[in-house]
Enzyme design. Structure first.
Site, PDB file in Angstrom:
ATOM      1  CD  GLU A  89      19.397  85.892 -65.855  1.00 46.31           C
ATOM      2  OE1 GLU A  89      19.379  84.783 -65.299  1.00 46.31           O
ATOM      3  OE2 GLU A  89      18.930  86.931 -65.348  1.00 46.31           O
ATOM      4  CB  ILE A 115      21.706  80.392 -60.765  1.00 47.76           C
ATOM      5  CG1 ILE A 115      22.930  79.507 -60.733  1.00 47.76           C
ATOM      6  CG2 ILE A 115      21.021  80.364 -59.385  1.00 47.76           C
ATOM      7  CD1 ILE A 115      23.828  79.765 -59.517  1.00 47.76           C
ATOM      8  CG  ASP A 116      14.652  80.997 -62.134  1.00 46.98           C
ATOM      9  OD1 ASP A 116      14.680  82.241 -62.144  1.00 46.98           O
ATOM     10  OD2 ASP A 116      13.599  80.332 -62.027  1.00 46.98           O
ATOM     11  CE  LYS A 137       7.674  81.709 -57.882  1.00 42.10           C
ATOM     12  NZ  LYS A 137       9.085  81.837 -57.497  1.00 42.10           N
ATOM     13  CB  SER A 180      13.899  79.319 -58.551  1.00 35.93           C
ATOM     14  OG  SER A 180      13.469  78.071 -58.017  1.00 35.93           O
ATOM     15  CG  ASP A 194      13.178  84.502 -65.229  1.00 34.84           C
ATOM     16  OD1 ASP A 194      14.112  83.815 -64.786  1.00 34.84           O
ATOM     17  OD2 ASP A 194      13.176  85.748 -65.217  1.00 34.84           O
ATOM     18  NE  ARG A 208       7.653  86.167 -62.443  1.00 33.99           N
ATOM     19  CZ  ARG A 208       8.565  85.808 -61.531  1.00 33.99           C
ATOM     20  NH1 ARG A 208       8.325  84.814 -60.714  1.00 33.99           N
ATOM     21  NH2 ARG A 208       9.720  86.425 -61.461  1.00 33.99           N
ATOM     22  CG  ASP A 221      24.192  83.477 -62.661  1.00 29.13           C
ATOM     23  OD1 ASP A 221      23.394  82.565 -62.889  1.00 29.13           O
ATOM     24  OD2 ASP A 221      23.870  84.675 -62.564  1.00 29.13           O
ATOM     25  CG  ASP A 260      17.646  81.813 -65.055  1.00 32.06           C
ATOM     26  OD1 ASP A 260      18.827  82.000 -64.676  1.00 32.06           O
ATOM     27  OD2 ASP A 260      16.682  82.476 -64.626  1.00 32.06           O
ATOM     28  CB  THR A 294      20.455  84.860 -57.679  1.00 34.82           C
ATOM     29  OG1 THR A 294      19.556  85.953 -57.739  1.00 34.82           O
ATOM     30  CG2 THR A 294      20.896  84.520 -59.083  1.00 34.82           C
ATOM     31  CG  HIS A 322      11.068  89.046 -58.394  1.00 34.32           C
ATOM     32  ND1 HIS A 322      11.978  88.045 -58.175  1.00 34.32           N
ATOM     33  CD2 HIS A 322      11.784  90.183 -58.605  1.00 34.32           C
ATOM     34  CE1 HIS A 322      13.209  88.560 -58.243  1.00 34.32           C
ATOM     35  NE2 HIS A 322      13.105  89.850 -58.491  1.00 34.32           N
TER      36      HIS A 322
END
Ligand code: AMP
Ligand code: MG
Length: 334
Positions: A74, A131-132, A248, A245, A275, A262, A51, A129, A134, A221
């Site tokens: 982030e 690493i979206d 999608k 992540s 995100d 979401r 990250d 981001d 994780t 989430h």
């Protein structure tokens, strides 16, 4: 007549280079992921190292190419400055050194990370981001390096580096690149010479019942009970496609799915701009539509969060989007 020149060509070139560098850093750290025990120790977990290192290399390149541009990332380097963070700091510097060459030393690496501490205001800024997803990274599944450029509240460049996304040739590693008004393209992530790739286009299901929908793996989430009811109302019988992540958004842009839901699990949660910025443009420029769960456009003028929005709905567009929004209303009122 020369080649047509896109309005954001310089930003696109710098962004592609930055995201590819970060993806290589993440992949290198992932390859050293040997077992669950390395993950258990929170402060030195591979995901933490990757990250920070990913944010460092993206910011290093953006700072060099566009010194005046703020970056809203982030992460920040605060956690790395303490005396008890020596081991973690050294691991981050090693991961960055493997990409930038030589030994950059800790001070520049920390300052690159902190270059990403800018405020999300002003007419133009990048959002990152590093690493979206994780959890996906740790499972060896989907994750993304997500980078967006926002001008006057509009996402104008969106890049998703997806190291584990099928590359269409039996391997993994795809880079999705969208420029406002110019479409979305999928490029080979590990081939820096691939600057054009091929267009990504959403697919329209023949009927809503045939739409595939995707959602988070993490039930915290997105409300999965809620989405199951919405799918049932639409007549969808196929199981949801659960991936981590912003991959999608890439799945919708590629026509692998035509709905991404979401749905808020908590009243007070506000989605983070990093995100969604890149993913939203990737879907829109592939021909799809993105709103919040009430049908409102995502509002990137509110700082680090989408404070004016609740949830996110991305679809292949057309009548399907409105059908999904009304199914959400029905389930909510029902
Ligand atoms: P995903 O991989 O789609 O499940 O999303 C990962 C992202 O979810 C992370 O980058 C977090 O910023 C974000 N996140 C964390 N908590 C929540 C929550 N309660 N609702 C929605 N998103 C969240
Ligand atoms: Mg994220």
């Amino acid at each position: 007549m020369g080649e047509p020149v896109g309005r954001y060509d310089r930003e696109l070139t710098a962004g592609l280079d930055a995201v590819r560098a970060a993806a290589r850093v993440c992949r290198a750290v992932a390859q050293r992921l040997v077992g669950a025990d390395t993950v258990a120790k929170k402060d030195q977990s591979p995901v933490t190292v990757a990250d920070f290192a990913s944010q460092a290399v993206v910011c290093q390149r953006l700072e060099r190419a566009f010194p005046g541009d703020p970056v809203v990332g982030e992460e920040d380097a605060h956690e790395l400055r303490g005396g008890d963070a020596q081991g973690l700091r050294a691991a981050v510097v090693r991961a960055v050194a493997a990409e930038v060459g030589g030994d950059p030393g800790a001070a520049p690496v920390l300052s690159w990370i902190d270059h990403g501490r800018a405020h999300a205001d002003g007419p133009r800024y990048w959002t990152l981001d590093p690493i979206d997803g994780t959890k996906g990274f740790l499972r060896g599944e989907q994750y993304a390096v997500a980078l967006g450029l926002i001008e006057d509240g509009e996402v104008v460049v969106g890049l998703l580096g997806c190291p584990n996304f099928p590359d269409g040739a039996g391997g993994r590693g795809t880079l999705f690149a969208a420029v406002r008004g110019e479409g979305t393209r999928r490029l080979a992530l590990w081939d820096p010479g691939d600057l054009t790739g091929r267009p990504s286009e959403v697919a329209h299901p023949r009927s809503p019942a045939e739409a595939r929908f995707c959602e988070s793996v993490e039930s915290a989430h997105s409300d999965q009970d809620h989405s199951a009811k919405i799918a049932a109302l639409l007549g969808i019988t196929a199981e949801p496609f659960r991936i981590d992540s912003q991959a999608k958004y890439a799945a919708v842009a590629e026509g692998d799915a035509s709905i991404y839901l979401r749905l808020p699990t908590r009243k007070d949660y506000r989605e983070k701009i990093w995100d969604h910025a890149a993913g939203k443009l990737v879907v829109e420029e592939a021909g799809g539509r993105v709103t919040d769960a009430d049908g409102a456009p995502l509002d990137f003028r509110r700082g680090r969060t989408l404070a004016a929005n609740r949830g996110v709905v991305a679809t292949s567009g057309g009548p399907l989007h409105d059908l999904v929004l009304s199914a959400i209303q029905q389930v909510r009122n029902g």
